[in-house]
Enzyme design. Structure first.
Site, PDB file in Angstrom:
ATOM      1  N   LYS A 111       0.813  -1.219   0.000  1.00  0.00           N
ATOM      2  CA  LYS A 111       0.000   0.000   0.000  1.00  0.00           C
ATOM      3  C   LYS A 111       0.842   1.262   0.000  1.00  0.00           C
ATOM      4  O   LYS A 111       0.427   2.292  -0.534  1.00  0.00           O
ATOM      5  CB  LYS A 111      -0.953  -0.003   1.208  1.00  0.00           C
ATOM      6  CG  LYS A 111      -2.065  -1.027   1.062  1.00  0.00           C
ATOM      7  CD  LYS A 111      -3.238  -0.739   1.973  1.00  0.00           C
ATOM      8  CE  LYS A 111      -4.348  -1.744   1.716  1.00  0.00           C
ATOM      9  NZ  LYS A 111      -5.485  -1.577   2.626  1.00  0.00           N
ATOM     10  N   LYS A 203      -5.210 -10.124  -6.835  1.00  0.00           N
ATOM     11  CA  LYS A 203      -6.355 -10.225  -5.933  1.00  0.00           C
ATOM     12  C   LYS A 203      -7.485  -9.308  -6.415  1.00  0.00           C
ATOM     13  O   LYS A 203      -7.213  -8.211  -6.888  1.00  0.00           O
ATOM     14  CB  LYS A 203      -5.873  -9.787  -4.549  1.00  0.00           C
ATOM     15  CG  LYS A 203      -6.729 -10.139  -3.395  1.00  0.00           C
ATOM     16  CD  LYS A 203      -6.043  -9.704  -2.107  1.00  0.00           C
ATOM     17  CE  LYS A 203      -5.990  -8.192  -1.995  1.00  0.00           C
ATOM     18  NZ  LYS A 203      -5.502  -7.711  -0.705  1.00  0.00           N
ATOM     19  N   LYS A 206     -10.812  -3.488  -4.082  1.00  0.00           N
ATOM     20  CA  LYS A 206     -11.662  -2.302  -4.176  1.00  0.00           C
ATOM     21  C   LYS A 206     -11.011  -1.233  -5.035  1.00  0.00           C
ATOM     22  O   LYS A 206     -11.694  -0.394  -5.604  1.00  0.00           O
ATOM     23  CB  LYS A 206     -11.881  -1.702  -2.768  1.00  0.00           C
ATOM     24  CG  LYS A 206     -12.725  -2.551  -1.824  1.00  0.00           C
ATOM     25  CD  LYS A 206     -12.711  -1.936  -0.410  1.00  0.00           C
ATOM     26  CE  LYS A 206     -13.350  -2.853   0.620  1.00  0.00           C
ATOM     27  NZ  LYS A 206     -12.751  -2.729   1.953  1.00  0.00           N
TER      28      LYS A 206
END
Ligand code: TYM
Length: 340
Positions: A111, A203, A206
């Site tokens: 991230k 994956k 969102k």
């Protein structure tokens, strides 16, 4: 006693991965456990959020829980920021966890990206807050997707170190063997890691810029059908045995999604569809996905127009969560030696 806790971030685009990896389990566990389900808005602000979007997202996740079958009267549904005990215990855990432990967290590395120096301190300390979420209720079981496994291991390490570091004080305050339980991750079934529909090596997430990479819980039937039809596959027929899915990530993903939606094993799905081509299988998957997800999307839409009800659920849930958390934080402060 056994208590379940889990959380979902209100960061938009709730998808099939969140549903199959977590929310479906939330619903099942209600039959056997006392459950606490949290919209983790404090976690959301570790990355920049627009305040109006955040507000809408908090209500949307709450609506998704309820539309999926979480019962906010029998169990507890609330948003994290309204129970300040989470942040208080997170501070204590910042002082228990070691920098070396946090340095190993792969999700932080993903991230934060290349510009790590510019990531928020909150993003780095995120796993300590997550441990606090669980342990402020002394929860024992945590249903999550595969991607949260490392964070759960850290939560166990924090609980264990706290118990050890303060063993004498814990005993002196009458808590016996350790104050915190070591929370157990529940990561089970055929869809603990749902992959992108465009790329079987990524994956479902969102934040993927392509909306075709995921099925959102808010998608209508036509959109679901289109996304499944366009999902990436390979040219081979479906195998009849599970071993045949090795090195076929897109096929394995779609078979896993089908199995999870239908409450069966991948092997069973292959029994029905093995040897056949993808178009017949995809048609069946569209039917199944629309049957299972359609009513959830519709109920979410209805709840979107009833913010008063959603907010009432959150206030009531926070009141009940706070009562449980407060008792534990008072005990922690006593154990630490804080004067009251
Ligand atoms: P979050 O908001 O990213 O995701 C919510 C839940 O969905 C699961 N999940 C998936 N499962 C299968 N396949 C996928 N592609 C997929 N993507 C997401 C996640 O594993 C998670 O269970 N840090 C957590 C939120 C959190 C939490 C907690 C969870 C905060 N405090 C305490 C448990 C206990 C997160 O970011 O989840």
């Amino acid at each position: 006693i056994e208590r379940v806790f889990s959380g979902v971030q209100p960061t938009g685009n709730l998808h099939l991965g969140n549903y199959l990896g977590a929310i479906v389990k939330f619903v099942e566990l209600q039959r056997t456990h006392d459950c606490i389900y949290c919209v983790v808005d404090l976690h959301a602000i570790t990355l920049p959020q627009n305040p109006e979007d955040l507000k809408a997202s908090i209500r949307e996740v709450t609506a998704a829980f309820i539309a999926s079958g979480v019962d906010p009267r029998q169990h507890i549904v609330f948003n994290q920021s309204q129970v300040s005990e989470h942040a208080e215990l997170a501070w204590v855990f910042n002082c228990v966890a070691r920098i070396g432990w946090l340095n190993r967290m792969t999700q932080f590395k993903e991230k934060a990206g290349k510009d790590r120096e510019n990531a928020s301190v909150g993003l780095y300390a995120y796993p300590c807050l997550m441990a606090a979420d669980i342990l402020v209720y002394r929860a024992t079981h945590v249903p999550v997707g595969e991607d949260q496994k490392q964070h759960l291991e850290l939560a166990r390490d924090i609980a264990q170190k706290f118990n050890l570091d303060f063993a004498a004080s814990i005993a002196a305050h009458g808590h016996g063997e350790g104050f915190f339980p070591l929370p157990e991750p529940l990561i089970q079934g055929p869809a603990t890691r749902v992959m992108s529909l465009r790329d079987g090596s990524k994956k479902m997430s969102k934040s993927d810029p392509s909306d075709y990479s995921r099925i959102n819980l808010s998608d209508d039937a036509d959109t679901i059908a289109q996304k499944v039809r366009k999902a990436k596959t390979d040219p081979e027929a479906l195998p009849s045995e599970i071993e045949g899915l090795a090195n076929r990530p897109e096929a394995e993903n779609l078979v896993g999604i089908f199995a999870a939606l239908n409450g069966e094993t991948k092997q069973n799905v292959l029994k029905a569809f093995g040897g056949g081509n993808f178009s017949a299988f995809k048609a069946a998957l569209v039917d199944l996905a629309v049957t299972k997800l359609g009513p959830i999307g519709a109920e979410m839409k209805r709840l979107k127009n009833d913010a008063a009800y959603i907010d009432e659920v959150l206030v009531d849930g926070a009141d009940r969560a706070r009562a449980l958390a407060h008792e534990n934080i008072v005990a922690v402060k006593d154990i630490l030696g804080f004067v009251r």
